[in-house]
Design an enzyme around this catalytic site. Structure first.
Site, PDB file in Angstrom:
ATOM      1  N   PRO A  92       0.827  -1.206   0.000  1.00  0.00           N
ATOM      2  CA  PRO A  92       0.000   0.000   0.000  1.00  0.00           C
ATOM      3  C   PRO A  92       0.859   1.253   0.000  1.00  0.00           C
ATOM      4  O   PRO A  92       1.963   1.260   0.562  1.00  0.00           O
ATOM      5  CB  PRO A  92      -0.798  -0.116   1.309  1.00  0.00           C
ATOM      6  CG  PRO A  92       0.029  -0.998   2.188  1.00  0.00           C
ATOM      7  CD  PRO A  92       0.716  -1.963   1.262  1.00  0.00           C
ATOM      8  N   ASP A  93       0.358   2.311  -0.664  1.00  0.00           N
ATOM      9  CA  ASP A  93       1.059   3.581  -0.543  1.00  0.00           C
ATOM     10  C   ASP A  93       0.703   4.209   0.806  1.00  0.00           C
ATOM     11  O   ASP A  93       0.009   3.612   1.624  1.00  0.00           O
ATOM     12  CB  ASP A  93       0.741   4.514  -1.718  1.00  0.00           C
ATOM     13  CG  ASP A  93      -0.719   4.953  -1.762  1.00  0.00           C
ATOM     14  OD1 ASP A  93      -1.459   4.681  -0.805  1.00  0.00           O
ATOM     15  OD2 ASP A  93      -1.117   5.565  -2.762  1.00  0.00           O
ATOM     16  N   PHE A  94       1.161   5.409   1.043  1.00  0.00           N
ATOM     17  CA  PHE A  94       0.981   5.994   2.363  1.00  0.00           C
ATOM     18  C   PHE A  94      -0.258   6.869   2.478  1.00  0.00           C
ATOM     19  O   PHE A  94      -0.930   6.855   3.509  1.00  0.00           O
ATOM     20  CB  PHE A  94       2.219   6.826   2.743  1.00  0.00           C
ATOM     21  CG  PHE A  94       3.428   5.979   3.012  1.00  0.00           C
ATOM     22  CD1 PHE A  94       3.649   5.425   4.262  1.00  0.00           C
ATOM     23  CD2 PHE A  94       4.351   5.720   2.012  1.00  0.00           C
ATOM     24  CE1 PHE A  94       4.754   4.633   4.519  1.00  0.00           C
ATOM     25  CE2 PHE A  94       5.461   4.926   2.252  1.00  0.00           C
ATOM     26  CZ  PHE A  94       5.669   4.385   3.507  1.00  0.00           C
ATOM     27  N   ARG A  95      -0.599   7.623   1.428  1.00  0.00           N
ATOM     28  CA  ARG A  95      -1.542   8.712   1.601  1.00  0.00           C
ATOM     29  C   ARG A  95      -2.868   8.579   0.861  1.00  0.00           C
ATOM     30  O   ARG A  95      -3.725   9.440   0.997  1.00  0.00           O
ATOM     31  CB  ARG A  95      -0.869  10.036   1.188  1.00  0.00           C
ATOM     32  CG  ARG A  95       0.372  10.324   2.013  1.00  0.00           C
ATOM     33  CD  ARG A  95       1.086  11.588   1.565  1.00  0.00           C
ATOM     34  NE  ARG A  95       2.376  11.715   2.224  1.00  0.00           N
ATOM     35  CZ  ARG A  95       2.561  12.234   3.426  1.00  0.00           C
ATOM     36  NH1 ARG A  95       1.534  12.696   4.097  1.00  0.00           N
ATOM     37  NH2 ARG A  95       3.767  12.307   3.954  1.00  0.00           N
ATOM     38  N   ASN A 166      10.939   4.795  -1.974  1.00  0.00           N
ATOM     39  CA  ASN A 166      10.501   3.486  -1.501  1.00  0.00           C
ATOM     40  C   ASN A 166      11.614   2.747  -0.767  1.00  0.00           C
ATOM     41  O   ASN A 166      12.791   2.907  -1.079  1.00  0.00           O
ATOM     42  CB  ASN A 166      10.004   2.650  -2.681  1.00  0.00           C
ATOM     43  CG  ASN A 166       8.830   3.299  -3.376  1.00  0.00           C
ATOM     44  OD1 ASN A 166       8.051   4.015  -2.750  1.00  0.00           O
ATOM     45  ND2 ASN A 166       8.694   3.074  -4.668  1.00  0.00           N
ATOM     46  N   ASP A 168      11.501  -0.664  -0.471  1.00  0.00           N
ATOM     47  CA  ASP A 168      11.275  -2.081  -0.793  1.00  0.00           C
ATOM     48  C   ASP A 168      12.348  -2.703  -1.684  1.00  0.00           C
ATOM     49  O   ASP A 168      12.350  -3.914  -1.905  1.00  0.00           O
ATOM     50  CB  ASP A 168       9.906  -2.269  -1.452  1.00  0.00           C
ATOM     51  CG  ASP A 168       9.666  -1.310  -2.617  1.00  0.00           C
ATOM     52  OD1 ASP A 168      10.606  -1.099  -3.417  1.00  0.00           O
ATOM     53  OD2 ASP A 168       8.556  -0.769  -2.721  1.00  0.00           O
ATOM     54  N   HIS A 185      15.194   7.315   1.114  1.00  0.00           N
ATOM     55  CA  HIS A 185      14.680   7.068   2.460  1.00  0.00           C
ATOM     56  C   HIS A 185      15.194   5.761   3.049  1.00  0.00           C
ATOM     57  O   HIS A 185      14.588   5.203   3.957  1.00  0.00           O
ATOM     58  CB  HIS A 185      13.150   7.105   2.452  1.00  0.00           C
ATOM     59  CG  HIS A 185      12.609   8.455   2.103  1.00  0.00           C
ATOM     60  ND1 HIS A 185      11.288   8.676   1.741  1.00  0.00           N
ATOM     61  CD2 HIS A 185      13.210   9.678   2.053  1.00  0.00           C
ATOM     62  CE1 HIS A 185      11.111   9.962   1.487  1.00  0.00           C
ATOM     63  NE2 HIS A 185      12.253  10.582   1.660  1.00  0.00           N
TER      64      HIS A 185
END
Length: 342
Positions: A92-95, A166, A168, A185
């Site tokens: 899932p994305d964050f926003r 990301n 991942d 990040h």
């Protein structure tokens, strides 16, 4: 191209995604009306199939052929990638309201959603982060078509570098070399005890995370402090690699492609502002987050890169690569084989 030639693409667009030219007026095509294509999609129509607003003082218009030509002519493309790029992988994305990570953290009783990645909150109570780590840990997901598209740009000799928000590492799994990637990040490639600054073997951290929160606490006791993967939390500095390359990469790039990001988190959000005036910017995203973008392709990243590949004449080659490489991550039962992924 004629209106009838545009219809098959519009049928796909009606189901999945849109191209918004920001300020192009509806053309009122009778064939589009006959197909039941109205509202947003009538805005797309022009005598040259598509029209795009170019974000320069001259107000020049791009057409679909211009996109393919400009990408092919570029030699220093920079890609900025966000969580939307990995949504098709099941992450899932964050926003995004309703489905985003921040909207689904209620069970952790956080004071605010972003606290799960807040260093002060982590020091006080790491439970939520350790629980979330089990969901996000690499090896449970495989690269999407968008990840392979970025790797494909590198294979074609067109990519200067990809900057990703990301954590991942799916870009690397898709075949992008580490030197062509800046994980702004951080990621799960290493882990550190934040009290002693000692590096902790990643396999030990993974084993504890997968075993549950209590195992993580036991690992903390063994190493004398809280342990976390080297993901950048709010309040932490970005990796040195980000500052070493970002200014020069963005200043020298001849095309900027932005994939699946809200551009809300600084300093990453400031990267588009580093390009030279007149540098073309392509935005493939669910929302319009950069008004200076020359082309805004609205929708999911995989759909956007597939259309972009079509304009470049790479569609069949990209799809074949994705299908071939995707099968490499599966075991005999059709499930992800973590021995291949990690």
């Amino acid at each position: 191209a004629s209106a009838s030639a545009a219809i098959p693409w519009f049928r796909r667009a009606r189901r999945r995604w849109q191209l918004w030219p920001i300020s192009v007026l509806a053309m009122g095509c009778s064939q589009c009306k006959a197909e039941g294509i109205t509202a947003n999609f009538s805005v797309l129509h022009s005598p040259t199939k598509f029209a795009y607003k170019l974000g320069t003082p001259a107000g020049e218009r791009w057409q679909d052929g211009d996109i393919g030509r400009r990408v092919r002519e570029s030699r220093r493309i920079v890609v900025l990638a966000g969580a939307g790029m990995s949504v098709a992988a099941g992450i899932p994305d964050f926003r995004t309201p309703g489905t985003g990570l921040y909207d689904n953290l209620g069970k952790y009783n956080l004071p605010f959603p972003e606290a799960v990645f807040d260093m002060d909150y982590f020091r006080n109570d790491p439970t939520a982060f350790y629980t979330l780590c089990k969901v996000l840990w690499p090896g449970q997901y495989r690269p999407t078509l968008a990840h392979y598209f970025v790797a494909f740009l590198h294979q074609k000799g067109l990519l200067q570098r990809c900057y990703t928000q990301n954590i991942d590492s799916l870009e690397v799994l898709a075949g992008l070399p580490m030197e062509a990637l800046v994980a702004a990040h951080g990621n799960f490639d290493s882990a550190t005890c934040i009290a002693t600054k000692q590096k902790v073997p990643l396999e030990e951290v993974k084993e504890a995370v997968m075993a549950g929160v209590e195992a993580c606490y036991e690992l903390n006791r063994r190493y004398g402090g809280l342990i976390k993967p080297d993901i950048v939390f709010f309040g932490e500095a970005l990796p040195l690699r980000f500052s070493e390359h970002s200014r020069e990469d963005l200043k020298s790039c001849d095309l900027l492609i932005i994939l699946g990001t809200s551009l809300k988190v600084k300093p990453f959000a400031g990267l588009p502002g580093l390009v030279k005036p007149g540098t073309p910017i392509l935005l493939l995203n669910r929302q319009q987050v950069l008004r200076s973008a020359d082309v805004f392709m609205q929708g999911d990243c995989d759909d956007g890169v597939l259309e972009l590949a079509r304009l470049l004449g790479w569609e069949a080659e990209l799809v074949e690569l994705h299908e071939r490489e995707s099968g490499r991550w599966l075991d005999a039962k059709g499930e992800i084989d973590t021995n291949n992924v990690v």
